[in-house]
Design an enzyme around this catalytic site. Structure first.
Site, PDB file in Angstrom:
ATOM      1  N   ARG A 117      -0.237  -6.875 -10.574  1.00  0.00           N
ATOM      2  CA  ARG A 117       0.545  -6.124 -11.569  1.00  0.00           C
ATOM      3  C   ARG A 117       0.720  -7.041 -12.771  1.00  0.00           C
ATOM      4  O   ARG A 117       1.293  -8.136 -12.647  1.00  0.00           O
ATOM      5  CB  ARG A 117       1.905  -5.702 -11.003  1.00  0.00           C
ATOM      6  CG  ARG A 117       2.825  -5.129 -12.065  1.00  0.00           C
ATOM      7  CD  ARG A 117       4.071  -4.484 -11.507  1.00  0.00           C
ATOM      8  NE  ARG A 117       3.772  -3.200 -10.901  1.00  0.00           N
ATOM      9  CZ  ARG A 117       4.692  -2.284 -10.589  1.00  0.00           C
ATOM     10  NH1 ARG A 117       5.966  -2.526 -10.836  1.00  0.00           N
ATOM     11  NH2 ARG A 117       4.347  -1.150 -10.034  1.00  0.00           N
TER      12      ARG A 117
ATOM     13  N   HIS B 128      -1.721   3.123 -14.055  1.00  0.00           N
ATOM     14  CA  HIS B 128      -1.024   2.935 -12.781  1.00  0.00           C
ATOM     15  C   HIS B 128      -1.746   3.801 -11.735  1.00  0.00           C
ATOM     16  O   HIS B 128      -1.207   4.807 -11.257  1.00  0.00           O
ATOM     17  CB  HIS B 128       0.446   3.328 -12.927  1.00  0.00           C
ATOM     18  CG  HIS B 128       1.341   2.811 -11.833  1.00  0.00           C
ATOM     19  ND1 HIS B 128       0.873   2.045 -10.785  1.00  0.00           N
ATOM     20  CD2 HIS B 128       2.690   2.966 -11.615  1.00  0.00           C
ATOM     21  CE1 HIS B 128       1.890   1.745  -9.985  1.00  0.00           C
ATOM     22  NE2 HIS B 128       2.989   2.281 -10.460  1.00  0.00           N
TER      23      HIS B 128
ATOM     24  N   GLN C 135      -0.114   4.918  -8.346  1.00  0.00           N
ATOM     25  CA  GLN C 135       0.877   5.991  -8.440  1.00  0.00           C
ATOM     26  C   GLN C 135       0.184   7.350  -8.431  1.00  0.00           C
ATOM     27  O   GLN C 135       0.700   8.324  -7.860  1.00  0.00           O
ATOM     28  CB  GLN C 135       1.691   5.821  -9.742  1.00  0.00           C
ATOM     29  CG  GLN C 135       2.934   6.669  -9.803  1.00  0.00           C
ATOM     30  CD  GLN C 135       4.067   6.133  -8.936  1.00  0.00           C
ATOM     31  OE1 GLN C 135       4.381   4.959  -8.997  1.00  0.00           O
ATOM     32  NE2 GLN C 135       4.668   6.987  -8.133  1.00  0.00           N
TER      33      GLN C 135
ATOM     34  N   ASP D  49       8.873   9.904 -16.569  1.00  0.00           N
ATOM     35  CA  ASP D  49       8.926   8.455 -16.350  1.00  0.00           C
ATOM     36  C   ASP D  49       9.855   7.880 -17.423  1.00  0.00           C
ATOM     37  O   ASP D  49      10.223   8.585 -18.372  1.00  0.00           O
ATOM     38  CB  ASP D  49       7.492   7.888 -16.473  1.00  0.00           C
ATOM     39  CG  ASP D  49       7.408   6.387 -16.200  1.00  0.00           C
ATOM     40  OD1 ASP D  49       8.370   5.824 -15.628  1.00  0.00           O
ATOM     41  OD2 ASP D  49       6.376   5.768 -16.558  1.00  0.00           O
TER      42      ASP D  49
ATOM     43  N   CYS E 167       8.046   8.570 -10.947  1.00  0.00           N
ATOM     44  CA  CYS E 167       7.461   7.428 -10.226  1.00  0.00           C
ATOM     45  C   CYS E 167       8.538   6.461  -9.738  1.00  0.00           C
ATOM     46  O   CYS E 167       8.286   5.690  -8.811  1.00  0.00           O
ATOM     47  CB  CYS E 167       6.443   6.715 -11.105  1.00  0.00           C
ATOM     48  SG  CYS E 167       7.113   6.162 -12.686  1.00  0.00           S
TER      49      CYS E 167
ATOM     50  N   ARG F 140       3.833   6.120  -1.294  1.00  0.00           N
ATOM     51  CA  ARG F 140       3.207   4.912  -1.840  1.00  0.00           C
ATOM     52  C   ARG F 140       2.679   4.066  -0.686  1.00  0.00           C
ATOM     53  O   ARG F 140       1.602   3.473  -0.777  1.00  0.00           O
ATOM     54  CB  ARG F 140       4.211   4.079  -2.659  1.00  0.00           C
ATOM     55  CG  ARG F 140       4.852   4.769  -3.854  1.00  0.00           C
ATOM     56  CD  ARG F 140       3.883   5.063  -4.960  1.00  0.00           C
ATOM     57  NE  ARG F 140       3.215   3.879  -5.477  1.00  0.00           N
ATOM     58  CZ  ARG F 140       3.757   2.989  -6.325  1.00  0.00           C
ATOM     59  NH1 ARG F 140       4.969   3.164  -6.789  1.00  0.00           N
ATOM     60  NH2 ARG F 140       3.064   1.936  -6.733  1.00  0.00           N
TER      61      ARG F 140
HETATM   62  N1   CP Z   1       6.743   3.310  -9.268  1.00  0.00           N
HETATM   63  C1   CP Z   1       6.592   1.994  -9.087  1.00  0.00           C
HETATM   64  O1   CP Z   1       5.509   1.443  -9.295  1.00  0.00           O
HETATM   65  O2   CP Z   1       7.693   1.358  -8.623  1.00  0.00           O
HETATM   66  P1   CP Z   1       7.936  -0.218  -8.689  1.00  0.00           P
HETATM   67  O3   CP Z   1       7.858  -0.597 -10.145  1.00  0.00           O
HETATM   68  O4   CP Z   1       9.267  -0.436  -8.090  1.00  0.00           O
HETATM   69  O5   CP Z   1       6.837  -0.890  -7.924  1.00  0.00           O
HETATM   70  N1  NVA Z   2       5.871   3.258 -17.073  1.00  0.00           N
HETATM   71  C1  NVA Z   2       6.674   2.407 -16.228  1.00  0.00           C
HETATM   72  C2  NVA Z   2       6.330   2.620 -14.798  1.00  0.00           C
HETATM   73  C3  NVA Z   2       7.108   1.804 -13.817  1.00  0.00           C
HETATM   74  C4  NVA Z   2       6.663   2.023 -12.411  1.00  0.00           C
HETATM   75  C5  NVA Z   2       6.460   0.960 -16.608  1.00  0.00           C
HETATM   76  O1  NVA Z   2       5.321   0.578 -16.890  1.00  0.00           O
HETATM   77  O2  NVA Z   2       7.433   0.217 -16.663  1.00  0.00           O
END
Ligand code: CP
Ligand code: NVA
Length: 309
Positions: A106, A133, A136, A228, A268, A296
């Site tokens: 990430r 993502h 997701q 989101d 999400c 997930r």
């Molecule tokens: N939706 C999601 O990716 O959650 P986290 O950021 O907690 O991993």
């Molecule tokens: N769009 C958000 C998603 C978090 C899971 C971010 O990138 O922070």
């Protein structure tokens, strides 16, 4: 050369059938966990988890699934590794490729997941970048398939920012013949060149893409309404200005009353309750956000098994 099919870097890289298979596998794996028939297919395998951004769901589910499948996940500390400062991405990737069987990454730049895949030579899973993502998207597809029985022809209405999550969902719809509708402020639409790149996929799959500025009109035929956060990780300084611009696109009970009666809602997570969504929607009977969070685990398990199994 990175083989996109041996990694999960972008949903765009996978054929529709591979996406469908992984969604079906996630549904089966969920069942086999409950039946106790999953076994330990990843005994002796280790994944390294490199997270430059915060996480609850993603970081936890990958660790839990590796334990459940007989392998293990180790957390790599970005501060200690100091990628690109203490050591080059290439050398870090080369070393990790000698020790672990896969990486879950990430980070901010999409190019980093791609560079790590190239230099490590082991499967790399994109656990969220500024651009996408894809994990997701698989969990959403699983959740929709479980609730609706099928995905083709379903209408997914994404309310809010044309961000990383929205982008991966648009690809999902383009690949699987679903209808994607974005409603949000004009200045926060998905990039036109990205949308153009999806056109040939929508043509083949029978899905469609639309932008509708009016949120009430946008949700009118929704099968599932999604939102989101308005400011994603890395955009914290824009939190206040975005809050004003996005306010008319809050998903609240009033907006949901314009959606069909049987429409679902999801997010999400983490949800900023009172901002992009109200408590009344997150906690409504039609909300499947915690089903999606549960999925997930199974979706990621299916992805890991496809790449490492
Ligand atoms: N939706 C999601 O990716 O959650 P986290 O950021 O907690 O991993
Ligand atoms: N769009 C958000 C998603 C978090 C899971 C971010 O990138 O922070």
């Amino acid at each position: 050369m990175v083989d996109p099919k041996k990694n999960f870097l972008r949903l765009m890289d996978w054929e529709p059938q591979a996406i469908r298979d992984v969604v079906d596998s996630a549904i089966d794996l969920k069942r086999s966990l409950k039946d106790g028939t999953a076994g330990f297919p990843l005994r002796g395998k280790t994944i390294g988890m490199y997270f430059e951004k915060q996480s609850l769901r993603t970081v936890t589910t990958f660790q839990v699934l590796m334990t459940q499948l007989g392998g293990q996940a180790i957390l790599l500390d970005p501060a200690s590794i100091s990628l690109g400062k203490r050591e080059s991405v290439a050398d870090v990737g080369r070393c990790l490729g000698r020790w672990v069987d896969g990486l879950v990454v990430r980070c901010f730049k999409q190019s980093l997941v791609e560079d790590l895949a190239e230099w490590s030579g082991i499967p790399v899973i994109n656990a969220l970048t500024d651009d996408s993502h894809p994990c997701q998207a698989i969990a959403l597809a699983q959740t929709m398939k479980e609730h609706f029985g099928s995905l083709e022809g379903r209408r997914l209405v994404f309310v809010g920012d044309g961000n990383n999550v929205a982008s991966s969902f648009a690809v999902l719809c383009a690949k699987l013949g679903m209808h994607f509708v974005h409603t949000g402020p004009e200045g926060y639409r998905l990039k036109p060149e990205f949308v153009a790149s999806l056109e040939p996929l929508f043509k083949v799959s029978g899905g469609s893409f639309a932008y509708e500025p009016n949120p009430k009109k946008a949700v009118a035929d929704a099968d599932l309404v999604y939102t989101d956060v308005w400011a994603s990780m890395g955009q914290e300084s824009e939190q206040d200005s975005r809050g004003k611009v996005f306010a008319p696109w809050q998903v609240n009970e009033e907006l949901m009353s314009h959606a069909p009666k049987n429409a679902l809602f999801s997010h999400c997570l983490p949800a900023h309750r009172g901002e992009e969504v109200t408590d009344g929607v997150v906690d409504a009977p039609y909300s499947v956000c915690f089903d999606e969070a549960e999925n997930r685990l199974h979706a990621h398990k299916a992805i890991v098994l496809k790449l490492l199994g």
